[in-house]
Design a protein around this motif. Structure first.
Motif, PDB file in Angstrom:
ATOM      1  N   LEU A 247      -2.215  -6.787  42.051  1.00  0.00           N
ATOM      2  CA  LEU A 247      -1.381  -5.767  42.677  1.00  0.00           C
ATOM      3  C   LEU A 247      -2.205  -4.519  42.960  1.00  0.00           C
ATOM      4  CD1 LEU A 247       1.841  -6.065  40.470  1.00  0.00           C
ATOM      5  CD2 LEU A 247       1.250  -7.334  42.566  1.00  0.00           C
ATOM      6  N   PHE A 248      -1.802  -3.782  43.978  1.00  0.00           N
ATOM      7  CA  PHE A 248      -2.513  -2.568  44.392  1.00  0.00           C
ATOM      8  C   PHE A 248      -1.573  -1.373  44.373  1.00  0.00           C
ATOM      9  CE2 PHE A 248      -5.617  -5.490  45.899  1.00  0.00           C
ATOM     10  CZ  PHE A 248      -6.790  -4.786  46.143  1.00  0.00           C
ATOM     11  N   THR A 249      -2.136  -0.208  44.096  1.00  0.00           N
ATOM     12  CA  THR A 249      -1.401   1.031  44.280  1.00  0.00           C
ATOM     13  C   THR A 249      -1.336   1.344  45.773  1.00  0.00           C
ATOM     14  OG1 THR A 249      -3.334   2.495  44.272  1.00  0.00           O
ATOM     15  CG2 THR A 249      -2.375   1.926  42.134  1.00  0.00           C
ATOM     16  N   GLU A 250      -0.481   2.280  46.120  1.00  0.00           N
ATOM     17  CA  GLU A 250      -0.579   2.894  47.430  1.00  0.00           C
ATOM     18  C   GLU A 250      -1.929   3.610  47.517  1.00  0.00           C
ATOM     19  OE1 GLU A 250       3.350   5.059  48.385  1.00  0.00           O
ATOM     20  OE2 GLU A 250       3.199   5.084  46.204  1.00  0.00           O
ATOM     21  N   MET A 251      -2.399   3.882  48.722  1.00  0.00           N
ATOM     22  CA  MET A 251      -3.639   4.645  48.854  1.00  0.00           C
ATOM     23  C   MET A 251      -3.433   6.066  48.315  1.00  0.00           C
ATOM     24  SD  MET A 251      -5.940   5.577  52.203  1.00  0.00           S
ATOM     25  CE  MET A 251      -4.663   6.637  52.881  1.00  0.00           C
ATOM     26  N   VAL A 252      -4.380   6.502  47.485  1.00  0.00           N
ATOM     27  CA  VAL A 252      -4.374   7.852  46.923  1.00  0.00           C
ATOM     28  C   VAL A 252      -5.661   8.534  47.357  1.00  0.00           C
ATOM     29  CG1 VAL A 252      -4.272   9.215  44.808  1.00  0.00           C
ATOM     30  CG2 VAL A 252      -3.124   6.993  44.910  1.00  0.00           C
ATOM     31  N   THR A 253      -5.580   9.749  47.836  1.00  0.00           N
ATOM     32  CA  THR A 253      -6.805  10.424  48.272  1.00  0.00           C
ATOM     33  C   THR A 253      -7.600  10.930  47.077  1.00  0.00           C
ATOM     34  OG1 THR A 253      -5.839  12.633  48.514  1.00  0.00           O
ATOM     35  CG2 THR A 253      -5.676  11.136  50.404  1.00  0.00           C
ATOM     36  N   SER A 254      -8.904  10.856  47.199  1.00  0.00           N
ATOM     37  CA  SER A 254      -9.768  11.356  46.127  1.00  0.00           C
ATOM     38  C   SER A 254      -9.554  12.841  45.911  1.00  0.00           C
ATOM     39  CB  SER A 254     -11.234  11.065  46.466  1.00  0.00           C
ATOM     40  OG  SER A 254     -11.585  11.589  47.740  1.00  0.00           O
ATOM     41  N   ALA A 255      -9.307  13.578  46.995  1.00  0.00           N
ATOM     42  CA  ALA A 255      -9.099  15.025  46.876  1.00  0.00           C
ATOM     43  C   ALA A 255      -7.873  15.333  46.030  1.00  0.00           C
ATOM     44  CB  ALA A 255      -8.954  15.648  48.265  1.00  0.00           C
ATOM     45  N   ALA A 256      -6.785  14.583  46.246  1.00  0.00           N
ATOM     46  CA  ALA A 256      -5.553  14.824  45.490  1.00  0.00           C
ATOM     47  C   ALA A 256      -5.769  14.569  44.000  1.00  0.00           C
ATOM     48  CB  ALA A 256      -4.436  13.943  46.024  1.00  0.00           C
ATOM     49  N   LEU A 257      -6.571  13.576  43.685  1.00  0.00           N
ATOM     50  CA  LEU A 257      -6.798  13.250  42.273  1.00  0.00           C
ATOM     51  C   LEU A 257      -7.600  14.324  41.556  1.00  0.00           C
ATOM     52  CD1 LEU A 257      -7.529   9.408  42.277  1.00  0.00           C
ATOM     53  CD2 LEU A 257      -5.382  10.603  41.821  1.00  0.00           C
ATOM     54  N   ILE A 258      -8.694  14.741  42.175  1.00  0.00           N
ATOM     55  CA  ILE A 258      -9.567  15.673  41.453  1.00  0.00           C
ATOM     56  C   ILE A 258      -9.030  17.098  41.464  1.00  0.00           C
ATOM     57  CG2 ILE A 258     -11.580  14.234  41.919  1.00  0.00           C
ATOM     58  CD1 ILE A 258     -12.493  16.292  43.949  1.00  0.00           C
TER      59      ILE A 258
END
Length: 334
Positions: A36-47
């Motif tokens: 299973l995969f997550t939705e796409m998450v941006t690297s900018a939003a995470l950090i």
């Protein structure tokens, strides 16, 4: 836990606004083994501080699970990869296939296929940040850069960067002039190009995506590539996931019964609603379970219309499932 090559034989594609944690919980109870995969998450939003919310998942249920990242800055992606690894994801995937204008404006997604050197740098940086498998999801081409030579040039850079696997959507993407929906339908599918790519790359796992709708079609593709990825077919007809474990993983354990699935989802909904989730947010992923079954229209009506009313209770799930059960009984009797 890291994703093993054999795990990727069947996966459910990452889909924005669809494959959220409620969807994955539901899908996991239909298949014990599918990736299973997550939705796409941006690297900018995470950090920038969004990791606790964006990467949250049910660690006891959802494995094997891959996190999909969007971004184009190697250092930023490395930091985001480290966060995904910290949260225990089994694989981290870089999106190089989404054609939406919003994604392009952030310089990630399918537009990156025009910059294979940069994508390779991103893969290397991500690999340096974790021992988890790093994979890429791409198209067979973009705009006028869509020859077999162009695709191999891109993939050769991925090989040099030591990517662990490639998920290939067997359509090119038009970056201008087509909507994301049209990019899933208008450009013609070219499965043979993906098959030839597999011969070109040798041992690198190639997983095919795009327009696959049935288990039998999956079996045909697996004669040429290492795995199949289903997106909308698995979402709109999730019942097909009940056949995945036996057909692809040799697991002869009986699929979950309708009665057990109903109990699981009722209990889950009760818990999630105490945490602030709305009932309709949970059950919307279950609408396709009635696909092609007697009573499907009433089933969908209960889960769409009734679940948004004030005071809506998880017991509506039981009412909806009873409609499906009665429909199955009538179909068997006839």
């Amino acid at each position: 836990m890291n994703v093993k090559p054999e795990t990727r034989i069947f996966s459910v594609a990452p889909m924005m606004d669809w494959t959220d944690r409620h969807c994955r919980f539901f899908h996991r109870h239909l298949s014990r083994h599918a990736l299973l995969f997550t939705e796409m998450v941006t690297s900018a939003a995470l950090i920038r501080g969004g990791a606790d919310w964006l990467l949250n998942y049910n660690d006891e249920v959802e494995h094997p699970i891959a996190a999909q990242l969007g971004g184009s800055d190697p250092q930023e992606l490395a930091a985001a990869t480290a966060l995904c690894a910290k949260f225990g994801y089994d694989e981290i995937n870089l999106n190089v296939g989404c054609p939406s204008d919003r994604v392009q404006s952030g310089r990630f997604g399918a537009c990156l296929m025009a910059e294979p050197e940069l994508v390779a740098d991103c893969v290397r940086a991500m690999r340096d940040a974790t021992d988890k498998p790093i994979t890429v999801k791409c198209r067979i081409g973009i705009d006028d850069q869509d020859s077999e030579t162009d695709l191999r040039h891109f993939v050769d850079h991925m090989l040099e960067a030591k990517v662990d696997a490639l998920y290939v959507h067997a359509r090119k993407a038009w970056l201008k002039g087509l909507s994301p929906k049209e990019n899933r339908e208008v450009p013609p599918l070219d499965y043979d190009r993906v098959y030839r790519l597999k011969k070109h790359v040798g041992d690198l796992p190639i997983l095919i995506n795009g327009g696959i709708e049935t288990i039998e079609q999956c079996k045909t593709h697996l004669e040429h590539v290492d795995g199949v990825m289903l997106g909308r077919a698995a979402y709109h007809n999730p019942g097909l996931l009940r056949d995945v474990d036996a057909r692809f993983y040799g697991d002869d354990q009986e699929p979950i019964s309708l009665e057990s699935l109903c109990e699981v989802m009722m209990n889950y909904a009760e818990i999630q609603m105490t945490k602030g989730s709305k009932l309709n947010q949970i059950v919307r992923h279950m609408l396709g379970l009635g696909y092609g079954k007697p009573g499907a229209r009433r089933y969908r009506q209960l889960l769409t219309v009734e679940t948004v009313k004030p005071g809506a209770s998880p017991h509506l799930i039981a009412e909806a499932f009873e409609i499906l059960r009665q429909g199955e009984t009538m179909a068997q009797a006839s």
